[in-house]
Design an enzyme around this catalytic site. Structure first.
Site, PDB file in Angstrom:
ATOM      1  N   TRP A  21      59.238 108.169  65.873  1.00 27.68           N
ATOM      2  CA  TRP A  21      59.862 108.613  67.210  1.00 27.68           C
ATOM      3  C   TRP A  21      59.205 109.634  67.906  1.00 27.68           C
ATOM      4  O   TRP A  21      59.119 109.855  68.996  1.00 27.68           O
ATOM      5  CB  TRP A  21      61.348 108.669  66.725  1.00 27.68           C
ATOM      6  N   HIS A  22      58.539 110.591  66.967  1.00 34.69           N
ATOM      7  CA  HIS A  22      57.987 111.885  67.575  1.00 34.69           C
ATOM      8  C   HIS A  22      56.764 111.313  68.156  1.00 34.69           C
ATOM      9  O   HIS A  22      56.232 112.226  68.817  1.00 34.69           O
ATOM     10  CB  HIS A  22      58.160 113.017  66.436  1.00 34.69           C
ATOM     11  N   GLY A  23      56.178 110.461  67.892  1.00 30.55           N
ATOM     12  CA  GLY A  23      54.954 110.005  68.319  1.00 30.55           C
ATOM     13  C   GLY A  23      53.768 109.046  67.579  1.00 30.55           C
ATOM     14  O   GLY A  23      54.338 108.812  66.498  1.00 30.55           O
ATOM     15  N   PHE A  34      57.261 113.360  73.580  1.00 28.16           N
ATOM     16  CA  PHE A  34      57.692 112.792  72.781  1.00 28.16           C
ATOM     17  C   PHE A  34      58.580 111.537  73.472  1.00 28.16           C
ATOM     18  O   PHE A  34      59.122 111.688  73.991  1.00 28.16           O
ATOM     19  CB  PHE A  34      58.567 113.396  71.577  1.00 28.16           C
TER      20      PHE A  34
END
Lengths: 92, 468
Positions: free
Chosen positions: B315-317, B468
């Site tokens: 999800w963060h990248g 993000f």
């Protein structure tokens, strides 16, 4: 299985999972009342309850149960009925 | 436009608040929508159409789920999940996938390059929580398109969270009022958040750049690497919790009560607790919508846990370091779960604190470096395997010249001020109460002025979580 039976067995499960023999639960008990009851312990609790009553909770129920009373109602509705509902994310 | 820009703080927000409170309460939702759309379009003039389209589609899906007959509810849910997750995955991860396929098979597919729509990860997650809650019957779908549009576009939370559930603010979306206390505490939260960002996070950022940038990394000393990583941990905490403070404060001014997103994460006694205090709205999202997904059968305890952490990482990248970072935390949480609270509690508190701070610091190191070889270099330096010495003069001079900043940051991580305030306000004596209140107000004014001065002099750093 009466509501009292379920609560009695649930009490045992709670005491076992949270390792505290002084725990007494009632219909209104929530995670706020038991210090150890956090989201990870919730996984252990759900697993232990499912084993005790040979049933499975649905995803909706796991995240939506408001108190122990609601948990007992779900157990009463499902446990020992013999019909194993197919569990799925899309089942309502 | 960033919350921490002069334009936002001293023009956009005051104008918005002014217009909002001057208007008749029946126009207030419309006013908030207009300002939210201007806010979004300012940062992303192209994808505002995407945000509007996604909002309208989810409005329809929600209605199908709650009010549809026959197969419509299930169809609405499946289609809704496919659209939201599909959008998120295709925009965010296609480039990453193609790059990896290229390097794996020596292929040469064109890597698509588009910039990420502003706040995509946040607004698709809000939409998903809305649809699933409709499906589970926890909420009824919103009947009014404009009210739903307000939920999806509300500018304090659209671009960077918190991931506020529809359920949390459903009543307030329809009618709400702002008390004097709401207004003044909301303003206070905004100033505190701004100060956290401008006075602390951005200043720490300069140190982080100096110690972790690729130039000086190769010969970084052991302490220098630790110093850089710890400063980064503090920077990201003040950056993101400062942003959340501002969002929560703005919400209160407009009469919304958002849940807290951070609860002093660094006071945690174990890694599990860290995650119960850090970015809470994301953690509870995964807990409610992913953790118990019935796809692991009997192994759902650990299966669910790992799925959650893979998702949290990704999800963060779209980058390997985030995946590694997610799994890293998944492993520590699984270990803590296997050890069990009973045994964890018997471990001396000092040992538990050293253990969790070490894990968290290394975690931030993994989080920082999208370049895996740089990450390796930094980790080597941290654990005495690098080519640098133990300490270096640059570190000493940086520490000396930033001493006050670092002390302020460390104090700010703990609920010291909050506790003092709580104790003081318990005092029944009216005079004491007045003195405490005025002192607090003075402090806030000072912080605001100081932040303003810093903003005039500095080039703007965007909030870290915007990426993000």
């Amino acid at each position: 299985m009466t509501h009292e039976d379920i609560m009695e067995r649930l009490t045992e499960v709670f005491r076992e999972v949270f390792d505290d023999d002084s725990i007494n639960i009632n219909n209104r008990t929530t995670a706020n009342d038991i210090e150890e009851w956090d989201s990870l312990e919730h996984i252990n609790l759900i697993e232990a309850v499912e084993k005790e009553f040979s049933m499975r909770f649905q995803m909706r129920e796991v995240s939506g149960m408001k108190d122990v009373g609601e948990m007992a109602d779900i157990i009463a509705e499902r446990a020992g009925s013999g019909t194993k509902k197919k569990k799925g994310f899309f089942k309502k | 436009m960033a919350f921490s820009s002069l334009f936002f703080m001293f023009l956009f927000l005051p104008v918005c608040i002014g217009v909002y409170f001057l208007a008749n309460s029946k126009y207030r939702n419309a006013i908030l929508i207009v300002f939210s759309l201007i806010f979004y379009a300012w940062g992303d003039p192209i994808y505002i159409w995407l945000l509007l389209l996604v909002s309208c589609l989810n409005y329809l899906f929600g209605k199908m789920i709650t009010y549809g007959n026959g197969g419509a509810p299930k169809f609405g849910l499946v289609l809704g999940l496919v659209v939201n997750i599909g959008l998120l995955v295709s925009v965010k991860y296609t480039g990453f996938l193609v790059e990896n396929i290229n390097s794996l098979f020596n292929a040469d597919f064109a890597v698509p390059k588009f910039h990420l729509p502003l706040g995509l990860s946040f607004f698709t997650f809000r939409a998903i929580s809305y649809l699933v809650d409709c499906h589970w019957g926890k909420i009824k779908a919103e009947r009014s398109l404009s009210t739903f549009l307000l939920y999806m576009t509300l500018f304090p939370i659209t671009t960077q969270g918190p991931i506020v559930r529809y359920e949390t603010i459903a009543l307030q979306l329809h009618s709400r009022n702002t008390t004097v206390v709401d207004f003044s505490e909301g303003l206070g939260r905004i100033v505190i958040g701004l100060a956290k960002k401008v006075l602390i996070a951005d200043q720490l950022g300069t140190i982080v750049d100096q110690f972790l940038s690729s130039g000086g990394l190769e010969n970084q000393s052991v302490l220098g690497a630790w110093y850089g990583v710890i400063m980064y941990a503090l920077q990201i905490y003040f950056d993101f919790s400062g942003y959340s403070d501002m969002a929560i404060g703005m919400g209160r001014i407009f009469g919304f009560k958002f849940d807290e997103n951070f609860r002093y994460p660094f006071v945690c006694k174990d890694v599990t607790e860290f995650w119960q205090r850090w970015h809470i709205s994301l953690g509870t999202f995964f807990r409610d919508y992913v953790l118990y997904m019935p796809i692991f059968g009997k192994r759902r305890k650990f299966g669910g846990l790992f799925l959650v952490w893979i998702c949290t990482g990704l999800w963060h990248g779209a980058s390997w370091n985030f995946l590694i970072w997610g799994l890293y935390y998944g492993i520590f949480l699984a270990i803590e779960m296997m050890i069990g609270k009973k045994i964890m509690k018997k471990i001396p508190m000092a040992v538990r604190h050293i253990y969790n701070k070490l894990v968290i610091a290394v975690g931030f190191c993994i989080f920082y470096f999208t370049d895996l070889s740089e990450m390796g270099t930094c980790l080597k330096s941290m654990f005495f395997m690098g080519s640098g010495s133990f300490t270096d003069p640059l570190l000493a001079s940086s520490f000396k010249s930033n001493f006050i900043l670092i002390i302020a940051a460390i104090i700010g991580c703990f609920p010291i001020f909050a506790n003092i305030k709580k104790k003081m306000l318990l005092v029944k004596d009216k005079n004491t109460y007045m003195v405490v209140q005025s002192f607090g107000t003075l402090l806030l004014v000072a912080l605001l002025v100081l932040s303003g001065i810093f903003l005039v002099n500095a080039t703007n750093r965007p909030f870290l979580y915007l990426q993000f």
